[in-house]
Design an enzyme around this catalytic site. Structure first.
Site, PDB file in Angstrom:
ATOM      1  CE  LYS A  73      -4.287  -1.677   2.109  1.00 40.06           C
ATOM      2  NZ  LYS A  73      -5.300  -1.398   3.161  1.00 40.06           N
ATOM      3  CG  ASP A 109      -8.628   0.844   3.746  1.00 37.22           C
ATOM      4  OD1 ASP A 109      -9.378   0.016   3.203  1.00 37.22           O
ATOM      5  OD2 ASP A 109      -7.391   0.718   3.795  1.00 37.22           O
TER       6      ASP A 109
END
Length: 458
Positions: A73, A109
């Site tokens: 990420k 997220d």
């Protein structure tokens, strides 16, 4: 999407990370494409090394969009043409959107959790928020709380140093001191006022793990709790809140909505709450257990077998006739006062609700539930359908003394037997059309029947 329907026009979406074997993302995104009628296929790609090369290669191959999961990420950010400001603050991306010059990075997220809370009716604005854990997930959660206007955010971690570093960084971004770091052992310094709890540690992923803070007095502050873990479905954190009758949820809705927001960024399509609910049902069934549905004529043993099946397999049990009687009154009275068609409509309504919500349940159905084509289609959407079949003679021996079945009212045993034979002939094509498998129950004990059905599903 059927593999035979893939053409040169099929767009490709995907996930890069390591490992990706057990990812649920293909279920989310391929279901969305199927439901929305979009010619897109989502695939997981295991990338062990050089995620930057993987991103550049994906762009060269014309891949429409990517998700990124651990451990890449942060690393992939070097390969991007642009990064969304909120993703930059969080310091990680999980969604790459194709542009003319390369992929732009987003972090869904945080908005995914925000939408999950909003759907639940939970607002962080003006609230005292307590965040447990100061790892990577916590950074996105604290960013969400601060961006939504939480009054104060208390960041509790096993070691104070990690919490202090995260708090100092985010407080600079938000130009304030609302994020307050604290060692978990000092939890009693948190003001005793209603609070939203957000659990971001990995505690609960493995059997036998406990809580970051065990004292029940701490959890009395909670008005609502959310655990980012979704498997297992109930963690020690959620169990504690449930014991105290405090509303709470696991992280499956965050997984769903972060995926939905990524899909919306890729396609420009808005996913409705109704479609989101259908995808959630598929996720729950994949994770927590498929439904088993029993169909068959009256007296085939559906309720008796179903109850034992549920107990043996750890599933819930639901009898459609019993559910309708609880809501509407006895079936005999429904038939006498409102007619059979009204009862069949009640069955259809119940099946629609079960198709949207039932998970890990054994469902025993009424004998005539298969008569409507819509019901047969709904039954297969609900789960795996098993036809418990019995001969007319066996059926006769089981139902001849049962006065609770209005369709079997008869003047004599011969008339009853003739009626059973006729109804079975008429209904057998419908049972066959509804069922995934058939099991003859004549001369077999409940235990033998359950053994044959359950063993493949355990």
């Amino acid at each position: 999407m059927n593999r035979n329907e893939i053409t040169g026009n099929t767009g490709v979406l995907g996930l890069i990370g390591n490992p990706v074997r057990h990812t649920l993302s293909p279920l989310i995104h391929n279901t969305l494409s199927e439901e929305l009628g979009l010619d897109l296929l989502y695939l997981p790609f295991s990338v062990e090394q050089d995620p930057i090369a993987a991103v550049r290669g994906a762009f060269a191959l014309g891949i429409r969009g990517l998700n990124v999961t651990v451990p890449h990420k942060m690393a992939v950010m070097e390969a991007l043409s642009d990064i969304d400001e909120m993703a930059r603050i969080i310091g990680a991306v999980n969604t790459l959107v194709r542009t003319e010059n390369g992929f732009k990075g987003f972090n869904t997220d945080m908005p995914g959790l925000g939408r999950a809370l909003a759907v639940r009716g939970i607002s962080l604005k003006g609230q005292q928020v307590i965040v447990l854990g100061a790892g990577g997930a916590s950074r996105a959660v604290c960013t969400l709380a601060l961006s939504e206007g939480a009054e104060q955010v208390w960041l509790l971690n096993r070691t104070i140093e990690k919490a202090e570093t995260l708090a100092a960084d985010l407080n600079r971004h938000f130009d304030g001191e609302k994020l307050i770091p604290l060692a978990a052992t000092d939890w009693n310094r948190v003001p005793e006022k209603p609070s939203v709890f957000l659990q971001c540690t990995s505690l609960g992923l493995h059997e036998g793990e406990g809580l970051l803070i065990d004292d029940p007095a701490f959890y009395k502050r909670a008005t609502y709790g959310y655990d980012l873990i979704y498997n297992p479905a109930v963690t020690p954190f959620l169990s504690r809140l449930m014991e105290m009758d405090i509303p709470c949820d696991n992280g499956l809705s965050m997984l769903l909505y972060q995926g939905i927001i990524a899909y919306e960024l890729w396609t420009g399509k808005r996913v409705s709450n109704e479609l989101a609910d259908r995808v959630m049902t598929r996720l729950k069934r994949r994770l927590y257990g498929e439904n088993l549905v029993l169909v068959g004529y009256m007296g085939s043993g559906k309720s008796t077998v179903g109850q034992v099946m549920a107990e043996r397999s750890g599933r819930a049990f639901l009898d459609t006739d019993a559910a309708i009687e609880e809501a509407e009154g006895s079936i005999r009275e429904i038939f006498e006062e409102r007619g059979e068609e009204a009862f069949r409509s009640m069955e259809t309504g119940l099946l629609r609700r079960l198709a949207d919500s039932a998970v890990n349940t054994v469902i025993a159905t009424g004998g005539g539930i298969v008569l409507r084509k819509e019901n047969r289609e709904l039954l297969k959407k609900i789960g795996r359908v098993i036809w418990l079949k019995a001969t007319p003679e066996e059926t006769m021996s089981r139902v001849k003394n049962d006065t609770g079945r209005p369709l079997l009212d008869s003047a004599s045993e011969q008339e009853l037997y003739d009626k059973i034979c006729r109804m079975l002939r008429e209904r057998e094509p419908a049972y066959e059309a509804a069922a995934n498998e058939v099991l003859l129950t004549d001369g077999r004990t409940v235990g033998e029947i359950v053994h044959e059905i359950i063993d493949p599903f355990i």
